[in-house]
Design an enzyme around this catalytic site. Structure first.
Site, PDB file in Angstrom:
ATOM      1  N   LYS A 243       0.828  -1.208   0.000  1.00 53.38           N
ATOM      2  CA  LYS A 243       0.000   0.000   0.000  1.00 53.38           C
ATOM      3  C   LYS A 243       0.866   1.264   0.000  1.00 53.38           C
ATOM      4  O   LYS A 243       0.643   2.183  -0.794  1.00 53.38           O
ATOM      5  CB  LYS A 243      -0.939   0.009   1.228  1.00 53.38           C
ATOM      6  CG  LYS A 243      -1.875  -1.196   1.314  1.00 53.38           C
ATOM      7  CD  LYS A 243      -2.839  -1.104   2.489  1.00 53.38           C
ATOM      8  CE  LYS A 243      -2.176  -1.112   3.852  1.00 53.38           C
ATOM      9  NZ  LYS A 243      -1.498  -2.396   4.208  1.00 53.38           N
TER      10      LYS A 243
ATOM     11  N   ARG B 203     -10.129   0.394   8.350  1.00 54.97           N
ATOM     12  CA  ARG B 203      -9.671  -0.943   8.701  1.00 54.97           C
ATOM     13  C   ARG B 203     -10.702  -1.729   9.478  1.00 54.97           C
ATOM     14  O   ARG B 203     -10.440  -2.876   9.863  1.00 54.97           O
ATOM     15  CB  ARG B 203      -8.435  -0.813   9.580  1.00 54.97           C
ATOM     16  CG  ARG B 203      -7.138  -1.186   8.892  1.00 54.97           C
ATOM     17  CD  ARG B 203      -6.033  -0.800   9.849  1.00 54.97           C
ATOM     18  NE  ARG B 203      -4.864  -1.604   9.699  1.00 54.97           N
ATOM     19  CZ  ARG B 203      -3.763  -1.170   9.095  1.00 54.97           C
ATOM     20  NH1 ARG B 203      -3.696   0.020   8.547  1.00 54.97           N
ATOM     21  NH2 ARG B 203      -2.716  -1.960   9.044  1.00 54.97           N
TER      22      ARG B 203
ATOM     23  N   ARG C 257      11.977  -6.285   5.739  1.00 55.61           N
ATOM     24  CA  ARG C 257      12.081  -4.870   6.048  1.00 55.61           C
ATOM     25  C   ARG C 257      12.496  -4.663   7.504  1.00 55.61           C
ATOM     26  O   ARG C 257      13.223  -3.725   7.828  1.00 55.61           O
ATOM     27  CB  ARG C 257      10.738  -4.163   5.782  1.00 55.61           C
ATOM     28  CG  ARG C 257      10.858  -2.648   5.948  1.00 55.61           C
ATOM     29  CD  ARG C 257       9.598  -1.923   5.569  1.00 55.61           C
ATOM     30  NE  ARG C 257       8.461  -2.390   6.350  1.00 55.61           N
ATOM     31  CZ  ARG C 257       7.204  -2.020   6.134  1.00 55.61           C
ATOM     32  NH1 ARG C 257       6.927  -1.193   5.153  1.00 55.61           N
ATOM     33  NH2 ARG C 257       6.236  -2.479   6.876  1.00 55.61           N
TER      34      ARG C 257
ATOM     35  N   ARG D  23      10.723   0.474  12.009  1.00 54.30           N
ATOM     36  CA  ARG D  23       9.372   0.111  12.466  1.00 54.30           C
ATOM     37  C   ARG D  23       9.421  -1.020  13.481  1.00 54.30           C
ATOM     38  O   ARG D  23       9.807  -2.145  13.170  1.00 54.30           O
ATOM     39  CB  ARG D  23       8.493  -0.256  11.260  1.00 54.30           C
ATOM     40  CG  ARG D  23       7.912   1.002  10.615  1.00 54.30           C
ATOM     41  CD  ARG D  23       6.948   0.696   9.520  1.00 54.30           C
ATOM     42  NE  ARG D  23       5.815  -0.100   9.965  1.00 54.30           N
ATOM     43  CZ  ARG D  23       4.724  -0.247   9.235  1.00 54.30           C
ATOM     44  NH1 ARG D  23       4.621   0.350   8.059  1.00 54.30           N
ATOM     45  NH2 ARG D  23       3.731  -0.999   9.676  1.00 54.30           N
TER      46      ARG D  23
ATOM     47  N   ARG E 125      -0.613  -8.970  13.323  1.00 52.00           N
ATOM     48  CA  ARG E 125      -1.151  -7.960  12.397  1.00 52.00           C
ATOM     49  C   ARG E 125      -1.993  -8.634  11.315  1.00 52.00           C
ATOM     50  O   ARG E 125      -3.057  -8.124  10.926  1.00 52.00           O
ATOM     51  CB  ARG E 125       0.003  -7.165  11.763  1.00 52.00           C
ATOM     52  CG  ARG E 125       0.627  -6.151  12.718  1.00 52.00           C
ATOM     53  CD  ARG E 125       2.029  -5.744  12.292  1.00 52.00           C
ATOM     54  NE  ARG E 125       2.092  -5.063  11.018  1.00 52.00           N
ATOM     55  CZ  ARG E 125       3.241  -4.832  10.358  1.00 52.00           C
ATOM     56  NH1 ARG E 125       4.399  -5.228  10.876  1.00 52.00           N
ATOM     57  NH2 ARG E 125       3.229  -4.210   9.208  1.00 52.00           N
TER      58      ARG E 125
HETATM   59  P1  AP5 Z   1       4.674  -1.546   1.909  1.00 54.60           P
HETATM   60  O1  AP5 Z   1       4.496  -0.757   0.689  1.00 54.60           O
HETATM   61  O2  AP5 Z   1       5.190  -0.879   3.129  1.00 54.60           O
HETATM   62  O3  AP5 Z   1       3.298  -2.303   2.260  1.00 54.60           O
HETATM   63  P2  AP5 Z   1       2.094  -1.837   3.161  1.00 54.60           P
HETATM   64  O4  AP5 Z   1       0.897  -2.541   2.652  1.00 54.60           O
HETATM   65  O5  AP5 Z   1       2.081  -0.349   3.241  1.00 54.60           O
HETATM   66  O6  AP5 Z   1       2.558  -2.494   4.536  1.00 54.60           O
HETATM   67  P3  AP5 Z   1       2.573  -1.902   5.990  1.00 54.60           P
HETATM   68  O7  AP5 Z   1       3.606  -2.651   6.760  1.00 54.60           O
HETATM   69  O8  AP5 Z   1       2.658  -0.422   6.009  1.00 54.60           O
HETATM   70  O9  AP5 Z   1       1.169  -2.402   6.448  1.00 54.60           O
HETATM   71  P4  AP5 Z   1       0.323  -2.165   7.678  1.00 54.60           P
HETATM   72  O10 AP5 Z   1      -1.010  -2.056   7.100  1.00 54.60           O
HETATM   73  O11 AP5 Z   1       0.549  -3.209   8.698  1.00 54.60           O
HETATM   74  O12 AP5 Z   1       0.916  -0.824   8.336  1.00 54.60           O
HETATM   75  P5  AP5 Z   1       0.261   0.547   8.756  1.00 54.60           P
HETATM   76  O13 AP5 Z   1       1.356   1.520   8.832  1.00 54.60           O
HETATM   77  O14 AP5 Z   1      -0.911   0.853   7.938  1.00 54.60           O
HETATM   78  O15 AP5 Z   1       5.571  -2.802   1.544  1.00 54.60           O
HETATM   79  C1  AP5 Z   1       6.017  -3.709   2.530  1.00 54.60           C
HETATM   80  C2  AP5 Z   1       7.421  -4.213   2.158  1.00 54.60           C
HETATM   81  O16 AP5 Z   1       7.335  -4.955   0.951  1.00 54.60           O
HETATM   82  C3  AP5 Z   1       8.413  -3.079   1.894  1.00 54.60           C
HETATM   83  O17 AP5 Z   1       9.676  -3.448   2.375  1.00 54.60           O
HETATM   84  C4  AP5 Z   1       8.396  -2.946   0.369  1.00 54.60           C
HETATM   85  O18 AP5 Z   1       9.610  -2.465  -0.130  1.00 54.60           O
HETATM   86  C5  AP5 Z   1       8.143  -4.380  -0.073  1.00 54.60           C
HETATM   87  N1  AP5 Z   1       7.401  -4.476  -1.340  1.00 54.60           N
HETATM   88  C6  AP5 Z   1       6.392  -3.657  -1.776  1.00 54.60           C
HETATM   89  N2  AP5 Z   1       5.933  -4.055  -2.978  1.00 54.60           N
HETATM   90  C7  AP5 Z   1       6.649  -5.173  -3.306  1.00 54.60           C
HETATM   91  C8  AP5 Z   1       6.649  -6.054  -4.434  1.00 54.60           C
HETATM   92  N3  AP5 Z   1       5.805  -5.877  -5.464  1.00 54.60           N
HETATM   93  N4  AP5 Z   1       7.508  -7.093  -4.434  1.00 54.60           N
HETATM   94  C9  AP5 Z   1       8.362  -7.287  -3.387  1.00 54.60           C
HETATM   95  N5  AP5 Z   1       8.438  -6.476  -2.296  1.00 54.60           N
HETATM   96  C10 AP5 Z   1       7.576  -5.435  -2.257  1.00 54.60           C
HETATM   97  O19 AP5 Z   1      -0.269   0.226  10.227  1.00 54.60           O
HETATM   98  C11 AP5 Z   1       0.625  -0.047  11.290  1.00 54.60           C
HETATM   99  C12 AP5 Z   1      -0.151  -0.185  12.582  1.00 54.60           C
HETATM  100  O20 AP5 Z   1      -0.776   1.062  12.894  1.00 54.60           O
HETATM  101  C13 AP5 Z   1      -1.309  -1.196  12.578  1.00 54.60           C
HETATM  102  O21 AP5 Z   1      -0.862  -2.491  12.901  1.00 54.60           O
HETATM  103  C14 AP5 Z   1      -2.212  -0.619  13.666  1.00 54.60           C
HETATM  104  O22 AP5 Z   1      -1.725  -0.913  14.939  1.00 54.60           O
HETATM  105  C15 AP5 Z   1      -2.070   0.880  13.445  1.00 54.60           C
HETATM  106  N6  AP5 Z   1      -3.082   1.391  12.492  1.00 54.60           N
HETATM  107  C16 AP5 Z   1      -2.826   1.992  11.289  1.00 54.60           C
HETATM  108  N7  AP5 Z   1      -3.973   2.340  10.692  1.00 54.60           N
HETATM  109  C17 AP5 Z   1      -4.970   1.953  11.517  1.00 54.60           C
HETATM  110  C18 AP5 Z   1      -6.386   2.025  11.435  1.00 54.60           C
HETATM  111  N8  AP5 Z   1      -7.006   2.568  10.361  1.00 54.60           N
HETATM  112  N9  AP5 Z   1      -7.106   1.523  12.457  1.00 54.60           N
HETATM  113  C19 AP5 Z   1      -6.517   0.997  13.545  1.00 54.60           C
HETATM  114  N10 AP5 Z   1      -5.181   0.882  13.677  1.00 54.60           N
HETATM  115  C20 AP5 Z   1      -4.413   1.360  12.673  1.00 54.60           C
HETATM  116 MG    MG Z   2       2.072   1.072   4.829  1.00 56.63          MG
END
Ligand code: AP5
Ligand code: MG
Length: 193
Positions: free
Chosen positions: A14, A89, A128, A134, A146
């Site tokens: 994402k 979410r 990562r 992180r 997660r």
């Molecule tokens: P990346 O692009 O970072 O993927 P992502 O889907 O953004 O993954 P996140 O780790 O950010 O997901 P998340 O949803 O757990 O985190 P968030 O910050 O939203 O890619 C991941 C890795 O893969 C990278 O190293 C990238 O380089 C690699 N990659 C990308 N594309 C690739 C490809 N095609 N091939 C190979 N490798 C690739 O949330 C974190 C925490 O915050 C949650 O757990 C929760 O506690 C809280 N939170 C956030 N939003 C909410 C909400 N709305 N409600 C409640 N809690 C929330």
């Molecule tokens: Mg993300």
């Protein structure tokens, strides 16, 4: 206004694809994960409370993230569109977002759901975790939690929007550029370039 939800499990790409999409389309990028990490970095009360959930791999409470998104929408009255990343979410967040947008005479245009196999997700996040700051990427148990939260609480958000015919599912494995082209094609089908 074009309002896109980039949907998908942790590690599905994402954040990676959001950066490319906002550069191309000029929308405002709203990532609740990034906003929460900013609060943590600034050691705010909200950040301290959120960190306890994030470090366990749990979702933070709905009212916290809904409040953040409400403020961000108000702060950008002239946006030509928003890209929501990692929000909504839960079904309660989806309903709240719909109400916030309706209050501005707008709505969600499209939900693009990235689909990636579970073991690929774990491998990407552990990889990562070797180098990133992180805290939630370092421990495989937290990563699995997660993913469990995603299956239990978040996956239904795609079903919620599918009822309105707004969801397109995109294969999220392969090269970053190929996935980006698939996303752009879906967007341009909704909004001719
Ligand atoms: P990346 O692009 O970072 O993927 P992502 O889907 O953004 O993954 P996140 O780790 O950010 O997901 P998340 O949803 O757990 O985190 P968030 O910050 O939203 O890619 C991941 C890795 O893969 C990278 O190293 C990238 O380089 C690699 N990659 C990308 N594309 C690739 C490809 N095609 N091939 C190979 N490798 C690739 O949330 C974190 C925490 O915050 C949650 O757990 C929760 O506690 C809280 N939170 C956030 N939003 C909410 C909400 N709305 N409600 C409640 N809690 C929330
Ligand atoms: Mg993300």
């Amino acid at each position: 206004m074009f309002n896109l939800i980039l949907f998908g499990p942790p590690g599905s790409g994402k954040g990676t694809q959001s950066e490319k999409l906002i550069e191309k389309f000029g929308w405002i990028h709203l990532s609740t994960g990034d906003l929460l990490r900013k609060e943590i970095a600034n050691a705010t009360q909200l950040g301290l409370e959120a960190k306890a959930f994030i470090d366990k791999g749990q979702l933070v409470p709905d009212e916290v993230v809904i409040g953040m998104i409400g403020s961000a929408l108000d702060a950008n009255p002239n946006a030509k569109g928003f890209l929501f990343d990692g929000f909504p979410r839960t079904e309660a967040q989806a309903e709240a977002l719909d109400a916030l947008l309706a209050g501005k005479g707008s709505e969600i245009t499209l939900v693009l759901a990235l689909e990636v196999g579970e073991e690929e997700l774990v491998a990407r996040l552990l990889n990562r975790g070797l180098t990133s700051s992180r805290s939630d990427d370092r421990d495989e148990n937290v990563i699995r939690k997660r993913l469990q939260e995603y299956h239990n609480k978040t996956a239904i958000v795609a079903d919620y929007y599918a009822k309105f015919g707004k969801v397109a599912r995109i294969k999220g494995e392969g090269t970053i550029d190929d996935i980006f082209q698939s996303l752009v094609a879906e967007i341009e089908a909704k909004q001719p370039a």
